[in-house]
Scaffold this motif. Structure first.
Motif, mmCIF file in Angstrom:
data_model
loop_
_atom_site.group_PDB
_atom_site.id
_atom_site.type_symbol
_atom_site.label_atom_id
_atom_site.label_comp_id
_atom_site.label_asym_id
_atom_site.label_seq_id
_atom_site.Cartn_x
_atom_site.Cartn_y
_atom_site.Cartn_z
ATOM 1 N N GLU A 158 17.183 16.119 -100.500
ATOM 2 C CA GLU A 158 17.810 16.680 -99.295
ATOM 3 C C GLU A 158 19.019 15.892 -98.805
ATOM 4 O O GLU A 158 19.754 16.367 -97.958
ATOM 5 C CB GLU A 158 16.772 16.795 -98.177
ATOM 6 C CG GLU A 158 16.243 15.467 -97.697
ATOM 7 C CD GLU A 158 15.206 15.621 -96.593
ATOM 8 O OE1 GLU A 158 14.828 14.584 -96.032
ATOM 9 O OE2 GLU A 158 14.795 16.743 -96.305
ATOM 10 N N LEU B 33 25.581 28.450 -94.451
ATOM 11 C CA LEU B 33 24.148 28.156 -94.433
ATOM 12 C C LEU B 33 23.636 27.884 -93.017
ATOM 13 O O LEU B 33 22.501 28.207 -92.687
ATOM 14 C CB LEU B 33 23.837 26.965 -95.334
ATOM 15 C CG LEU B 33 23.975 27.203 -96.831
ATOM 16 C CD1 LEU B 33 23.887 25.878 -97.588
ATOM 17 C CD2 LEU B 33 22.912 28.172 -97.326
ATOM 18 N N SER C 211 24.964 17.785 -97.008
ATOM 19 C CA SER C 211 23.657 17.817 -97.685
ATOM 20 C C SER C 211 22.768 18.852 -96.989
ATOM 21 O O SER C 211 23.119 19.385 -95.929
ATOM 22 C CB SER C 211 22.994 16.442 -97.596
ATOM 23 O OG SER C 211 22.659 16.153 -96.242
ATOM 24 N N MET C 212 21.610 19.110 -97.577
ATOM 25 C CA MET C 212 20.647 20.010 -96.932
ATOM 26 C C MET C 212 20.165 19.418 -95.607
ATOM 27 O O MET C 212 19.923 20.149 -94.650
ATOM 28 C CB MET C 212 19.446 20.278 -97.849
ATOM 29 C CG MET C 212 19.701 21.323 -98.906
ATOM 30 S SD MET C 212 20.353 22.894 -98.272
ATOM 31 C CE MET C 212 18.991 23.476 -97.290
#
Length: 144
Positions: A3, A16, A46-47
């Motif tokens: 992640e 997103l 990043s996630m």
């Protein structure tokens, strides 16, 4: 990929997170989300960054100011760091207790005093039965 891997360009991260790319730039300037940078200085998210952007949007929709959101995120990050440190210390303590020769065990005595015991021994426990009855249900003197 975990992640924390910074793989998303700003347009993909904005999509997103359900935001406009300019909003992400503003949050970067304010220090709410700090993406990584490529050698060419473009942002990479990043996630974890995307999740943080979603959290910012949720807090903002509830009326929390950007300064309030910044403080909440700062405190959450601090709590995460402290929890990580606590797990490290608990692990180190467990290792120390298991590996120390001649370790001792402690128990509480009937009056609350500390009793030092050898590892592998147990305290003697009282085994009498005590019956408790509320005052309203107790028999009067002389009755059984």
């Amino acid at each position: 990929m975990d992640e924390n891997t910074r793989v998303f360009v700003i347009s993909m991260a904005a999509e997103l997170a359900g935001m406009h790319p300019q909003t992400l730039r503003q949050y970067d300037r304010l220090g709410l989300v700090s993406p990584g940078r490529t050698p060419g200085r473009s942002r990479r998210y990043s996630m974890r960054d995307v999740a943080k952007l979603r959290e910012i949007a949720e807090l903002g929709s509830k009326g929390v100011s950007l300064e309030g959101i910044r403080r909440i995120i700062e405190l959450e990050d601090h709590v995460r760091m402290l929890e990580s440190r606590l797990r490290e210390l608990e692990s180190a303590l467990a290792d120390e207790l298991l590996n120390r020769p001649g370790r001792r065990v402690f128990a509480a005595g009937p009056a609350g005093e500390v009793i030092s015991m050898r590892a592998g021994t147990r305290t003697r426990r009282a085994n009498q039965i005590v019956i408790w009855r509320p005052l309203a249900l107790r028999p009067a003197d002389g009755e059984k």
